[in-house]
Design an enzyme around this catalytic site. Structure first.
Site, PDB file in Angstrom:
ATOM      1  N   ARG A   1      -0.625  75.739 -45.011  1.00 51.41           N
ATOM      2  CA  ARG A   1       0.821  75.926 -45.068  1.00 51.41           C
ATOM      3  C   ARG A   1       1.176  76.756 -46.297  1.00 51.41           C
ATOM      4  NH1 ARG A   1       4.927  76.372 -41.649  1.00 51.41           N
ATOM      5  NH2 ARG A   1       5.932  74.387 -41.201  1.00 51.41           N
TER       6      ARG A   1
ATOM      7  N   GLN B   1      10.521  84.886 -39.336  1.00 55.00           N
ATOM      8  CA  GLN B   1      10.981  84.629 -40.699  1.00 55.00           C
ATOM      9  C   GLN B   1      11.228  83.125 -40.682  1.00 55.00           C
ATOM     10  OE1 GLN B   1      12.200  83.374 -43.666  1.00 55.00           O
ATOM     11  NE2 GLN B   1      14.179  83.436 -42.646  1.00 55.00           N
TER      12      GLN B   1
ATOM     13  N   LYS C   1      16.470  81.160 -33.833  1.00 51.31           N
ATOM     14  CA  LYS C   1      15.414  80.591 -32.997  1.00 51.31           C
ATOM     15  C   LYS C   1      15.967  80.069 -31.672  1.00 51.31           C
ATOM     16  CE  LYS C   1      11.500  79.999 -34.138  1.00 51.31           C
ATOM     17  NZ  LYS C   1      10.292  80.834 -33.928  1.00 51.31           N
TER      18      LYS C   1
ATOM     19  N   GLY D   1       2.036  86.974 -35.532  1.00 55.10           N
ATOM     20  CA  GLY D   1       1.986  86.010 -36.636  1.00 55.10           C
ATOM     21  C   GLY D   1       0.601  85.428 -36.814  1.00 55.10           C
ATOM     22  N   ILE D   2      -0.426  86.215 -36.530  1.00 53.62           N
ATOM     23  CA  ILE D   2      -1.798  85.697 -36.504  1.00 53.62           C
ATOM     24  C   ILE D   2      -2.327  85.331 -37.885  1.00 53.62           C
ATOM     25  CG2 ILE D   2      -2.955  87.952 -36.709  1.00 53.62           C
ATOM     26  CD1 ILE D   2      -4.961  86.866 -34.553  1.00 53.62           C
ATOM     27  N   THR D   3      -1.786  85.913 -38.948  1.00 53.96           N
ATOM     28  CA  THR D   3      -2.309  85.624 -40.288  1.00 53.96           C
ATOM     29  C   THR D   3      -1.695  84.367 -40.898  1.00 53.96           C
ATOM     30  OG1 THR D   3      -0.648  87.034 -41.357  1.00 53.96           O
ATOM     31  CG2 THR D   3      -2.757  88.067 -40.744  1.00 53.96           C
ATOM     32  N   GLY D   4      -0.705  83.789 -40.217  1.00 59.70           N
ATOM     33  CA  GLY D   4      -0.065  82.588 -40.737  1.00 59.70           C
ATOM     34  C   GLY D   4      -0.836  81.322 -40.426  1.00 59.70           C
ATOM     35  N   GLN D   5      -0.239  80.187 -40.785  1.00 61.55           N
ATOM     36  CA  GLN D   5      -0.872  78.893 -40.555  1.00 61.55           C
ATOM     37  C   GLN D   5      -1.217  78.681 -39.078  1.00 61.55           C
ATOM     38  OE1 GLN D   5       0.484  74.538 -41.822  1.00 61.55           O
ATOM     39  NE2 GLN D   5       1.656  75.198 -40.041  1.00 61.55           N
TER      40      GLN D   5
ATOM     41  N   TYR E   1      18.563  80.425 -39.453  1.00 64.72           N
ATOM     42  CA  TYR E   1      17.228  80.315 -38.860  1.00 64.72           C
ATOM     43  C   TYR E   1      17.289  79.568 -37.532  1.00 64.72           C
ATOM     44  CZ  TYR E   1      12.496  78.493 -38.107  1.00 64.72           C
ATOM     45  OH  TYR E   1      11.293  78.134 -37.543  1.00 64.72           O
TER      46      TYR E   1
ATOM     47  N   GLU F   1      14.462  72.770 -35.638  1.00 64.69           N
ATOM     48  CA  GLU F   1      15.677  73.122 -36.374  1.00 64.69           C
ATOM     49  C   GLU F   1      16.810  73.510 -35.424  1.00 64.69           C
ATOM     50  OE1 GLU F   1      16.523  73.162 -39.669  1.00 64.69           O
ATOM     51  OE2 GLU F   1      14.616  72.274 -40.302  1.00 64.69           O
TER      52      GLU F   1
END
Length: 358
Positions: free
Chosen positions: A182, A81, A151, A8-12, A147, A125
């Site tokens: 974000r 996700q 998790k 997930g390196i390209t995310g926030q 979700y 969550e």
């Protein structure tokens, strides 16, 4: 020099973590899914400093390959996700990535380099229908969405591998953490972008769900620092990552619009509540049933005492008001660019049609 592997390196979160680890002298490897068009997302500005590996959280063989290439000393699993609403529409895909994907990564570590440290990005969550206030590492879980359920599996399988195989596997239970990076589908960016666009006259109204929902909002850049600190702890343990403060969606809206130059007044209750621009009397915020979830989580509030005490982490390095201002300032600039681009397009269209330049 340590090697770190980030999913997930390209995310926030992945982008802020990559920046932090590069500053600390790590060799940073990042997992990307192969696409027809390469998108570096939030790490575009540092892409030349990162070693990218094509892999997929649903394919354990590709993750084993990623571990062999990177020989990671630390693995940060931030891939997910992450849209709660989408998890109702795609519950199986959510489970494949957010639940089974964690097991795949743990198996890859166990197969290739069992001495590696593993961090799992868990989520508030999982508390869902909260059993106590505020929520701590010992609060019972009661997820209220596909979700949250997925998790929770990821959280428990991490703990299980720690206890069953002796892996250094830990989780950070992340409460809501936002930033100017974000995704625009998240409610906070939706609010700050709308505040900027409404202030500039290019959007009329913002539609939201439950304005009474309360969250513990922090700054993502501060939270990735806590992730790193968790991984340096002598023993693998789970930590709540939160500010210890709680604010409603209504409060977030009020501050965001204030920083955009609009003072709001809220009238009505529930589905009939509206946010009004006090200067013009115009309704700029309305509640829509389209944004209510089948089972909503309305009251999340984390207790970061353990992280403060054992890690020395400062959860309020960036205050709530400062966070909102950072996001609004960024989005006001983004909106100004959008307006300029739209003006250029309009000008060009008129020139091509009439030969007129304004």
């Amino acid at each position: 020099m340590k090697n770190a592997l980030i999913t997930g390196i390209t995310g926030q979160d992945g982008s802020y973590l990559a920046e932090l680890l590069l500053e600390k002298g790590y060799n940073v490897y990042g997992i990307m899914r192969r696409k027809s068009v390469v998108d570096y997302g939030n790490v575009e500005h540092i892409k030349d400093k990162i070693h990218f590996i094509y892999a997929d959280m649903t394919d354990v063989i590709s993750l084993i390959n990623a571990m062999r290439i990177s020989q990671a000393d630390e693995v940060y699993n931030l891939a997910a996700q992450s849209f709660v609403a989408t998890s109702w529409e795609q519950p199986i895909a959510t489970a494949d990535i957010d639940a089974i994907g964690v097991t795949n990564m743990l198996e890859a570590i166990r197969t290739v380099k069992p001495s590696a440290h593993f961090y799992q990005a868990s989520t508030s969550e999982m508390f869902g229908l909260v059993q106590e206030m505020p929520q701590t590492e010992k609060t019972p879980f009661y997820p209220r969405s596909p979700y949250g359920v997925a998790k929770l599996y990821g959280h428990w399988i991490t703990k299980n591998y720690r206890e069953s195989y002796g892996l250094y596997a830990c989780s950070g239970i992340l409460f809501n953490h936002e930033s100017e990076r974000r995704g625009e589908n998240f409610v906070t960016r939706k609010i700050t972008l709308a505040a900027g666009r409404i202030a500039c006259g290019i959007q009329d109204k913002l539609y939201l769900g439950n304005l009474d929902s309360k969250r513990d909002w922090g700054y993502a850049k501060d939270y990735v620092e806590c992730m790193w600190m968790i991984m340096q702890h002598e023993t693998p343990e789970d930590f709540v990552i939160a500010t210890g403060e709680q604010h409603s969606v209504r409060e977030f809206c009020y501050l965001a619009f204030k920083y955009a130059g609009i003072e709001l007044e809220f009238v009505g209750e529930g589905m009939n509540e509206k946010g009004i621009d006090k200067a013009t009397g115009k309704v700029v915020i309305e509640v829509s049933p389209d944004f209510y979830r089948p089972t909503d989580v309305v009251n999340l509030w984390g207790d970061p005492s353990k992280a403060k005490r054992e890690l020395g982490w400062n959860p309020t390095k960036t205050t709530f008001a400062e966070l909102v201002k950072i996001m609004v300032d960024h989005d006001m600039k983004k909106v100004a660019v959008e307006r300029a681009e739209e003006h250029i397009k309009t000008n060009l269209a008129e020139y091509l049609e009439k030969g007129v330049i304004k």
